[in-house]
Write a protein that holds these residues in place. Structure first.
Motif, PDB file in Angstrom:
ATOM      1  N   PHE A  25       0.831  -1.204   0.000  1.00  0.00           N
ATOM      2  CA  PHE A  25       0.000   0.000   0.000  1.00  0.00           C
ATOM      3  C   PHE A  25       0.865   1.254   0.000  1.00  0.00           C
ATOM      4  O   PHE A  25       0.583   2.222  -0.714  1.00  0.00           O
ATOM      5  CB  PHE A  25      -0.929   0.007   1.218  1.00  0.00           C
ATOM      6  CG  PHE A  25      -1.778   1.251   1.315  1.00  0.00           C
ATOM      7  CD1 PHE A  25      -2.915   1.388   0.540  1.00  0.00           C
ATOM      8  CD2 PHE A  25      -1.428   2.291   2.171  1.00  0.00           C
ATOM      9  CE1 PHE A  25      -3.692   2.538   0.609  1.00  0.00           C
ATOM     10  CE2 PHE A  25      -2.191   3.437   2.252  1.00  0.00           C
ATOM     11  CZ  PHE A  25      -3.336   3.556   1.471  1.00  0.00           C
ATOM     12  N   GLU A  28       2.339   1.881  -3.422  1.00  0.00           N
ATOM     13  CA  GLU A  28       1.323   2.382  -4.350  1.00  0.00           C
ATOM     14  C   GLU A  28       0.996   3.845  -4.053  1.00  0.00           C
ATOM     15  O   GLU A  28       0.853   4.668  -4.956  1.00  0.00           O
ATOM     16  CB  GLU A  28       0.068   1.510  -4.247  1.00  0.00           C
ATOM     17  CG  GLU A  28      -0.968   1.760  -5.309  1.00  0.00           C
ATOM     18  CD  GLU A  28      -0.549   1.291  -6.698  1.00  0.00           C
ATOM     19  OE1 GLU A  28      -1.284   1.621  -7.651  1.00  0.00           O
ATOM     20  OE2 GLU A  28       0.486   0.614  -6.837  1.00  0.00           O
ATOM     21  N   GLN A  29       0.880   4.178  -2.794  1.00  0.00           N
ATOM     22  CA  GLN A  29       0.532   5.543  -2.392  1.00  0.00           C
ATOM     23  C   GLN A  29       1.637   6.541  -2.733  1.00  0.00           C
ATOM     24  O   GLN A  29       1.365   7.661  -3.172  1.00  0.00           O
ATOM     25  CB  GLN A  29       0.257   5.565  -0.884  1.00  0.00           C
ATOM     26  CG  GLN A  29      -0.290   6.897  -0.368  1.00  0.00           C
ATOM     27  CD  GLN A  29      -0.596   6.830   1.112  1.00  0.00           C
ATOM     28  OE1 GLN A  29       0.157   6.243   1.898  1.00  0.00           O
ATOM     29  NE2 GLN A  29      -1.709   7.413   1.514  1.00  0.00           N
ATOM     30  N   ASP A 216      -8.768   1.743  -5.584  1.00  0.00           N
ATOM     31  CA  ASP A 216      -8.784   1.915  -4.131  1.00  0.00           C
ATOM     32  C   ASP A 216     -10.187   1.917  -3.538  1.00  0.00           C
ATOM     33  O   ASP A 216     -10.390   2.303  -2.398  1.00  0.00           O
ATOM     34  CB  ASP A 216      -8.053   3.200  -3.740  1.00  0.00           C
ATOM     35  CG  ASP A 216      -8.693   4.445  -4.365  1.00  0.00           C
ATOM     36  OD1 ASP A 216      -9.684   4.299  -5.107  1.00  0.00           O
ATOM     37  OD2 ASP A 216      -8.193   5.548  -4.105  1.00  0.00           O
ATOM     38  N   TRP A 250      -4.073  -3.992  -0.771  1.00  0.00           N
ATOM     39  CA  TRP A 250      -4.062  -2.532  -0.942  1.00  0.00           C
ATOM     40  C   TRP A 250      -5.182  -2.073  -1.855  1.00  0.00           C
ATOM     41  O   TRP A 250      -5.488  -0.889  -1.930  1.00  0.00           O
ATOM     42  CB  TRP A 250      -2.712  -2.063  -1.495  1.00  0.00           C
ATOM     43  CG  TRP A 250      -2.255  -2.823  -2.692  1.00  0.00           C
ATOM     44  CD1 TRP A 250      -1.428  -3.898  -2.727  1.00  0.00           C
ATOM     45  CD2 TRP A 250      -2.633  -2.604  -4.038  1.00  0.00           C
ATOM     46  NE1 TRP A 250      -1.261  -4.353  -3.993  1.00  0.00           N
ATOM     47  CE2 TRP A 250      -1.988  -3.580  -4.819  1.00  0.00           C
ATOM     48  CE3 TRP A 250      -3.449  -1.667  -4.666  1.00  0.00           C
ATOM     49  CZ2 TRP A 250      -2.151  -3.631  -6.200  1.00  0.00           C
ATOM     50  CZ3 TRP A 250      -3.601  -1.738  -6.040  1.00  0.00           C
ATOM     51  CH2 TRP A 250      -2.961  -2.715  -6.785  1.00  0.00           C
ATOM     52  N   CYS A 251      -5.837  -3.001  -2.597  1.00  0.00           N
ATOM     53  CA  CYS A 251      -6.937  -2.583  -3.479  1.00  0.00           C
ATOM     54  C   CYS A 251      -8.204  -2.343  -2.665  1.00  0.00           C
ATOM     55  O   CYS A 251      -9.232  -1.939  -3.208  1.00  0.00           O
ATOM     56  CB  CYS A 251      -7.184  -3.585  -4.606  1.00  0.00           C
ATOM     57  SG  CYS A 251      -7.906  -5.164  -4.095  1.00  0.00           S
ATOM     58  N   LYS A 252      -8.141  -2.566  -1.350  1.00  0.00           N
ATOM     59  CA  LYS A 252      -9.200  -2.187  -0.417  1.00  0.00           C
ATOM     60  C   LYS A 252     -10.552  -2.822  -0.734  1.00  0.00           C
ATOM     61  O   LYS A 252     -11.571  -2.144  -0.743  1.00  0.00           O
ATOM     62  CB  LYS A 252      -9.343  -0.657  -0.370  1.00  0.00           C
ATOM     63  CG  LYS A 252      -8.138   0.039   0.225  1.00  0.00           C
ATOM     64  CD  LYS A 252      -8.391   1.527   0.360  1.00  0.00           C
ATOM     65  CE  LYS A 252      -7.231   2.209   1.021  1.00  0.00           C
ATOM     66  NZ  LYS A 252      -7.399   3.651   1.142  1.00  0.00           N
TER      67      LYS A 252
END
Length: 286
Positions: A25, A28-29, A216, A250-252
């Motif tokens: 995550f 990616e952020q 996200d 991380w794709c939530k």
């Protein structure tokens, strides 16, 4: 294994090597620059609607936040892809089975160096917040900035380098025109039973990565899987455990949302143009 492969990089002025542990995550952020470039592009478009007489005053006002943001925006967009030849050279110098490991190692090395510079450290702090690039703009191009031209160029070049490598690792090589696969043979084998034609499992997984990576929101993350199911390319949805391992948490998207959006006994929750586009893409594999 350390392959010890290197290529020319910009000099790191007044920097030291930091050792940074980041989650998927975090990577990616901090280093998926597509959303940032999107936001910056929109910002420039809005600013360009102003009369030049107004913009002229803003550029001349060295205390103006807008001046710093416009300067930084132009620099960041202009640096897009500047490191691509280096990354392509790295890929060509490594046998395909080793490429993912070498890229992951190189990304870590570059991030450790990046975090050892004042500008890099500032980026990694600010980009954890929405609109963080505006604070980086003030730091890099504001009236009180202490960065010299070499440090600014090093910062932008290194950021671009990390971002390209990160995109490749996350399955977004297609946008650079690079043929680079990140899907493991084990994932393809496990996924085959979900496919109408098992021999097309690799291609379907690649397309799913193309659409899911970087999302996200739960509904957006599940859209491509629902499109693959509706297209009949998939005869059943993969388990949540597989999706979580393959695409990363991380794709939530949580398990309950995933199963709700991919439940074929319920009406399709999507009726937007993007869903129709994805549906057409998956129909090639039914």
């Amino acid at each position: 294994m350390n392959y010890n492969i290197d290529y020319d990089e910009a000099p790191y002025t007044q920097s030291r090597r930091e050792f940074v542990n980041l989650t998927d995550f975090d990577h990616e952020q901090l280093f998926n620059l597509t959303p940032v470039r999107n936001e910056i592009h929109q910002f420039i478009c809005e600013e360009s609607k102003k009369a030049w007489a107004i913009q002229e005053k803003e550029y001349l006002d060295r205390e103006s936040n807008l001046r710093a943001q416009m300067l930084f925006s132009t620099q960041l967009l202009a640096s897009f892809g500047i490191s691509l030849p280096q990354v392509e050279h790295l890929l060509k110098s490594v046998p395909p089975p080793m490429q993912l490991e070498v890229l992951t190692q190189k990304r870590s090395e570059l991030i450790n160096k990046f975090a050892g510079t004042s500008a890099g450290k500032h980026w990694m702090m600010c980009m954890k917040m929405k609109g963080g690039w505006k604070y980086v703009a003030q730091y890099a191009d504001g009236n009180s900035s202490r960065l010299n031209l070499v440090e600014t160029e090093t910062f932008l070049t290194t950021l671009d380098n990390i971002a390209i490598i990160h995109d490749l690792i996350r399955g977004r090589a297609h946008k650079y025109g690079i043929d680079f696969k990140v899907i493991s043979p084990e994932s393809v084998e496990e996924f085959k039973h979900c496919c109408k034609y098992p021999e097309k499992a690799q291609l379907i997984l690649e397309l799913l990565h193309r659409y899911i990576d970087g999302q996200d929101k739960p509904k957006r993350s599940a859209r491509p899987m629902r499109a693959a199911l509706e297209s009949k390319a998939l005869i059943e949805a993969p388990t949540w455990d597989f999706v979580n391992r393959e695409f990363g948490n991380w794709c939530k998207i949580d398990s309950s949302s995933y199963y709700a959006y991919t439940n074929m006994e319920k009406d399709c929750p999507y009726d937007d143009p993007l869903f129709e586009e994805q549906l057409d893409d998956f129909k090639k594999y039914r």
